[in-house]
Each structure stands twice: as structure tokens, then as C-alpha cells.
Motif scaffolding. Structure first.
Motif, mmCIF file in Angstrom:
data_model
loop_
_atom_site.group_PDB
_atom_site.id
_atom_site.type_symbol
_atom_site.label_atom_id
_atom_site.label_comp_id
_atom_site.label_asym_id
_atom_site.label_seq_id
_atom_site.Cartn_x
_atom_site.Cartn_y
_atom_site.Cartn_z
ATOM 1 N N GLN A 11 9.983 -7.628 1.097
ATOM 2 C CA GLN A 11 8.796 -7.598 0.246
ATOM 3 C C GLN A 11 8.442 -6.192 -0.247
ATOM 4 O OE1 GLN A 11 5.879 -9.726 2.610
ATOM 5 N NE2 GLN A 11 6.552 -11.677 1.788
ATOM 6 N N SER A 14 11.105 -4.695 -2.499
ATOM 7 C CA SER A 14 11.104 -5.374 -3.799
ATOM 8 C C SER A 14 10.002 -4.850 -4.708
ATOM 9 C CB SER A 14 10.938 -6.880 -3.607
ATOM 10 O OG SER A 14 12.029 -7.406 -2.900
ATOM 11 N N LEU A 15 8.848 -4.587 -4.123
ATOM 12 C CA LEU A 15 7.752 -4.025 -4.909
ATOM 13 C C LEU A 15 8.090 -2.611 -5.384
ATOM 14 C CD1 LEU A 15 4.777 -5.306 -2.736
ATOM 15 C CD2 LEU A 15 5.504 -6.189 -4.973
ATOM 16 N N LEU A 18 10.469 -2.982 -8.246
ATOM 17 C CA LEU A 18 9.726 -3.404 -9.429
ATOM 18 C C LEU A 18 9.126 -2.201 -10.147
ATOM 19 C CD1 LEU A 18 8.367 -5.475 -11.313
ATOM 20 C CD2 LEU A 18 6.538 -5.670 -9.581
ATOM 21 N N ARG A 39 1.328 -3.337 -9.410
ATOM 22 C CA ARG A 39 1.845 -3.318 -8.040
ATOM 23 C C ARG A 39 0.896 -4.041 -7.070
ATOM 24 N NH1 ARG A 39 5.611 -0.515 -4.753
ATOM 25 N NH2 ARG A 39 4.971 -0.777 -2.600
ATOM 26 N N SER A 42 1.074 -7.763 -7.756
ATOM 27 C CA SER A 42 2.379 -8.255 -7.291
ATOM 28 C C SER A 42 2.406 -8.358 -5.778
ATOM 29 C CB SER A 42 3.498 -7.322 -7.770
ATOM 30 O OG SER A 42 3.537 -7.294 -9.174
ATOM 31 N N ILE A 46 3.212 -11.750 -3.619
ATOM 32 C CA ILE A 46 4.385 -11.845 -2.730
ATOM 33 C C ILE A 46 3.989 -11.879 -1.246
ATOM 34 C CG2 ILE A 46 4.952 -9.377 -2.498
ATOM 35 C CD1 ILE A 46 7.635 -11.808 -3.360
ATOM 36 N N THR A 71 8.720 -14.880 -8.198
ATOM 37 C CA THR A 71 9.785 -14.618 -7.236
ATOM 38 C C THR A 71 11.137 -14.534 -7.939
ATOM 39 O OG1 THR A 71 8.558 -15.726 -5.469
ATOM 40 C CG2 THR A 71 10.908 -15.424 -5.112
ATOM 41 N N THR A 73 11.719 -13.655 -11.070
ATOM 42 C CA THR A 73 11.749 -12.400 -11.818
ATOM 43 C C THR A 73 11.963 -11.219 -10.882
ATOM 44 O OG1 THR A 73 10.303 -13.345 -13.498
ATOM 45 C CG2 THR A 73 10.435 -10.944 -13.405
ATOM 46 N N LEU A 74 11.265 -11.210 -9.778
ATOM 47 C CA LEU A 74 11.394 -10.123 -8.810
ATOM 48 C C LEU A 74 12.807 -10.069 -8.226
ATOM 49 C CD1 LEU A 74 9.749 -7.845 -7.543
ATOM 50 C CD2 LEU A 74 9.113 -9.413 -5.717
#
Length: 91
Positions: A11, A14-15, A18, A39, A42, A46, A71, A73-74
């Protein structure tokens, strides 16, 4: 093919990816929303996902919700980072 990518995304990483993606492509805002707000929003999507199974509530602490457009897209952005790093190593 990566098995269970959506539900196994780290998680926080991933942020971070992004934000790296948005900055890499020159975004300072997305549709008028600053990146710090993107952020935070998001992170809520998540990290605050809960679901019910067998009459019990569970909080998802790894990955994102299956079937979520965010999810998906991420996960694609996360794979962009892997692909970019792999291409750099090969060439």
C-alpha cells in the motif's frame, strides 16, 4: 502474468509510486486537485477498505479491493515503475 497483483500491492509503496508517476509526467494538480490531496485521498481509498466475510468485518491491510477501478489503475502505475526500472537495467 502476476498472480493476485491487486490484492498484494504494497500500500505505502504503491502510493509513493503514484506520486512519482504524476510528477514524472509533469502533474502538479489533477483536475485542479493538488498532489498532496490526491495522495491523501488515495491513501483513504487503499488503506480504509473493509469487507464482510462470514458475518465478520475485515480491514484490508495489503493491496486494494478487487473490482475497484482505483486498484486497477494503481496496479498499472505500480507496474509502470517495475517496467521502467527493468528497461533501465537492460539498456
Amino acid at each position: 502474468d502476476i498472480t493476485d497483483l491487486y490484492t498484494m500491492l504494497p500500500q505505502e509503496e504503491s502510493l509513493n509510486v503514484l506520486m512519482e508517476f504524476l510528477i514524472h509526467f509533469g502533474y502538479q494538480k489533477v483536475k485542479g486537485i493538488p498532489l498532496d490531496a490526491i495522495r491523501k485521498l488515495s491513501s483513504i481509498v487503499i488503506k480504509e477498505n473493509v469487507f464482510v466475510y462470514d458475518k465478520k468485518f475485515y480491514k484490508q491491510v495489503v493491496g486494494g479491493a478487487m473490482g475497484s477501478a482505483f486498484t486497477m489503475t494503481l496496479a498499472n502505475i505500480f507496474m509502470w515503475k517495475w517496467q521502467k526500472e527493468l528497461a533501465t537495467c537492460l539498456f
